[in-house]
Design a protein around this motif. Structure first.
Motif, PDB file in Angstrom:
ATOM      1  N   SER A 280     -11.001  -6.310  -3.682  1.00  0.00           N
ATOM      2  CA  SER A 280     -10.951  -7.998  -3.656  1.00  0.00           C
ATOM      3  C   SER A 280     -12.119  -8.676  -4.075  1.00  0.00           C
ATOM      4  CB  SER A 280     -10.492  -8.363  -2.449  1.00  0.00           C
ATOM      5  OG  SER A 280     -11.529  -7.984  -1.285  1.00  0.00           O
TER       6      SER A 280
ATOM      7  N   ASP B 172      -4.388 -14.248  -5.731  1.00  0.00           N
ATOM      8  CA  ASP B 172      -4.550 -12.863  -5.921  1.00  0.00           C
ATOM      9  C   ASP B 172      -3.927 -12.216  -4.674  1.00  0.00           C
ATOM     10  OD1 ASP B 172      -6.126 -12.976  -8.313  1.00  0.00           O
ATOM     11  OD2 ASP B 172      -7.955 -12.689  -7.392  1.00  0.00           O
ATOM     12  N   PRO B 173      -3.688 -11.293  -4.846  1.00  0.00           N
ATOM     13  CA  PRO B 173      -2.753 -10.557  -3.609  1.00  0.00           C
ATOM     14  C   PRO B 173      -3.420 -10.415  -2.306  1.00  0.00           C
ATOM     15  CG  PRO B 173      -3.534  -8.698  -5.163  1.00  0.00           C
ATOM     16  CD  PRO B 173      -3.819 -10.214  -5.797  1.00  0.00           C
TER      17      PRO B 173
ATOM     18  N   THR C 299      -1.203  -5.930   0.241  1.00  0.00           N
ATOM     19  CA  THR C 299      -0.981  -5.703  -1.194  1.00  0.00           C
ATOM     20  C   THR C 299      -1.940  -4.875  -2.033  1.00  0.00           C
ATOM     21  OG1 THR C 299       0.583  -7.847  -1.413  1.00  0.00           O
ATOM     22  CG2 THR C 299      -0.239  -6.755  -3.593  1.00  0.00           C
ATOM     23  N   LEU C 300      -3.308  -5.421  -1.693  1.00  0.00           N
ATOM     24  CA  LEU C 300      -4.458  -4.599  -2.068  1.00  0.00           C
ATOM     25  C   LEU C 300      -4.382  -3.215  -1.765  1.00  0.00           C
ATOM     26  CD1 LEU C 300      -7.202  -7.474  -1.339  1.00  0.00           C
ATOM     27  CD2 LEU C 300      -6.766  -6.720  -3.599  1.00  0.00           C
TER      28      LEU C 300
ATOM     29  N   THR D  28      -1.864  -1.446  -0.954  1.00  0.00           N
ATOM     30  CA  THR D  28      -0.762  -0.733  -1.770  1.00  0.00           C
ATOM     31  C   THR D  28      -1.174  -0.340  -3.261  1.00  0.00           C
ATOM     32  OG1 THR D  28       0.920  -1.877  -0.201  1.00  0.00           O
ATOM     33  CG2 THR D  28       1.753  -0.759  -2.357  1.00  0.00           C
ATOM     34  N   ASP D  29      -1.673  -1.533  -3.659  1.00  0.00           N
ATOM     35  CA  ASP D  29      -1.936  -1.399  -5.227  1.00  0.00           C
ATOM     36  C   ASP D  29      -3.097  -0.398  -5.357  1.00  0.00           C
ATOM     37  OD1 ASP D  29      -0.420  -3.596  -5.750  1.00  0.00           O
ATOM     38  OD2 ASP D  29      -1.668  -4.925  -6.211  1.00  0.00           O
TER      39      ASP D  29
ATOM     40  N   HIS E  15      -2.997   2.615  -4.010  1.00  0.00           N
ATOM     41  CA  HIS E  15      -2.309   3.979  -3.821  1.00  0.00           C
ATOM     42  C   HIS E  15      -2.264   4.870  -5.225  1.00  0.00           C
ATOM     43  CE1 HIS E  15       0.544   6.945  -2.537  1.00  0.00           C
ATOM     44  NE2 HIS E  15       0.981   6.800  -3.562  1.00  0.00           N
TER      45      HIS E  15
ATOM     46  N   LYS F  66      -3.682   1.204 -14.869  1.00  0.00           N
ATOM     47  CA  LYS F  66      -4.017   2.144 -13.947  1.00  0.00           C
ATOM     48  C   LYS F  66      -4.445   3.642 -14.401  1.00  0.00           C
ATOM     49  CE  LYS F  66      -3.446  -0.426 -10.122  1.00  0.00           C
ATOM     50  NZ  LYS F  66      -4.483  -0.750  -9.184  1.00  0.00           N
TER      51      LYS F  66
ATOM     52  N   HIS G 287       8.001   5.192  -5.956  1.00  0.00           N
ATOM     53  CA  HIS G 287       7.715   5.292  -4.539  1.00  0.00           C
ATOM     54  C   HIS G 287       8.760   6.360  -3.784  1.00  0.00           C
ATOM     55  CE1 HIS G 287       7.482   3.980  -0.485  1.00  0.00           C
ATOM     56  NE2 HIS G 287       8.843   3.885  -0.194  1.00  0.00           N
TER      57      HIS G 287
END
Length: 373
Positions: free
Chosen positions: A90, A116-117, A121-122, A124-125, A127, A192, A330
């Protein structure tokens, strides 16, 4: 022995649950119980693998793992690690990241003017990146085990052919690299791919480096002291000390961290509160995993039930593949936990059957006599 080994874990668990109740009432207490069950179910195979390494360490390094190691596991992986992810992803400072975790705003614009998330969420992103690193590290561990010839095999119809082809030089690296390329190409999101590939390569490099340093200063797993050799007595386990003990400790910490990734990420499906996560995964779950590890070492369980190590490594292989697949799909944490429990349970049952068969056939038969399943 059971009370002595698990007493500390039980005491800390009670304190953690009291703290959770004071911190957030019955709801927080319930979440801590759920998270602790999640951690123990996901990490039982971790305890078995840890025991195979821990039993080779001297008493000093065992104590270091059970003291300094638990501090790293509880505070480092379960509390600091998620905050570092948010800090890095972040651009917030460490204090702001902690504030965001403890006091999530109703409107993210309070922290992120561009929308921004949020904290959860940060995490999880992140992951896919974390899964690539942990998945590759665990996959290398699994491949190193199944590609090595062993006198005792569990799934002989599969393990023996794999051990034969494992004589090809660097086959583990080739297989792991191919799986990483496939995961990056077909599972990772377009934005990613690069980070997944880099993280996966770093996971492989970390395993090769730590394992290589361990082998450099390694002692043979079994040996006979001079008196035993003269008297014809049984051989004893050679305990790793000094540099060998340090690198085994380092190896255990990286291994433990790799096992922790799925639990930490999965915890955010239950709560995003870092205090509750630290209490449930760390002070309760991780402590009990450590106690299970010590119990396995003190009771000599791995020697009595020889297929447990095999089952744990197959569970590691399954977890590694699940982590790689989860880069793009998931997978419910219940499935992750059940796979390990089923494989280790099957190995345990197979060990009991083997021991009974050996006792019935010839009570004097050596317990290390190879057997097929």
């Amino acid at each position: 022995m059971v009370l002595r080994i698990f007493g500390l874990s039980i005491g800390i668990s009670i304190i953690a649950m009291i703290v959770a109740f004071i911190y957030g009432g019955p709801e927080a207490l319930f979440l801590v119980v759920i998270l602790s069950i999640l951690e123990i179910s996901l990490s039982f195979d971790n305890a078995v693998i840890n025991a195979t390494v821990l039993r080779r360490m001297s008493d000093f390094w065992q104590k270091i793992f059970l003291t300094v190691g638990i501090v790293i596991a509880v505070f480092g992986m379960r509390l600091v690690f998620p905050l570092v992810i948010v800090w890095a992803a972040s651009g917030l400072g460490p204090i702001a990241a902690l504030d965001l975790a403890l006091n999530p705003p109703a409107d993210d614009a309070a922290y992120f003017p561009n929308g921004d998330p949020s904290y959860e969420t940060l995490i999880t992103d992140a992951h896919p990146t974390i899964a690539a690193f942990g998945g590759m590290f665990l996959l290398m561990l699994f491949l190193g085990f199944i590609f090595e010839e062993r006198e005792i095999t569990w799934l002989s119809w599969l393990e023996r052919p794999l051990a034969r082809i494992g004589k090809l030089d660097q086959l583990s690296v080739v297989v792991a690299g191919l799986i990483l390329v496939l995961a990056g190409s077909f599972l990772a999101a377009d934005d990613k791919v690069t980070t997944v590939m880099i993280s996966g390569v770093l996971g492989m490099i970390t395993y090769i480096a730590v394992n290589g340093l361990g082998e450099l200063f390694n002692l043979p797993e079994e040996g006979e002291d001079e008196e035993s050799a003269k008297s014809g007595g049984p051989s004893e386990l050679v305990k790793a000390t000094g540099k060998a003990g340090f690198f085994l400790f380092l190896y255990l910490e990286v291994l433990d961290a790799s096992f922790s990734f799925d639990g930490v990420i999965g915890a955010f499906a239950i709560t995003s509160d870092p205090i509750i996560i630290a209490l449930g995964l760390g002070f309760v779950g991780a402590m009990f995993v450590r106690s299970i590890t010590v119990f396995l070492v003190r009771k000599g369980t791995l020697s009595d039930y020889v297929y447990l190590e095999h089952g744990a490594h197959w569970a590691i292989g399954a977890l590694a593949i699940i982590l790689m697949v989860s880069i793009g799909v998931h997978i419910n944490e219940i499935i992750t936990g059940l796979v390990g429990v089923v494989l280790i349970g099957a190995a345990f049952i197979s060990s009991i059957i083997r021991n009974k068969r050996i006792a019935n056939e010839d009570p004097k038969l050596d317990e290390n006599t190879p057997a097929t399943v």
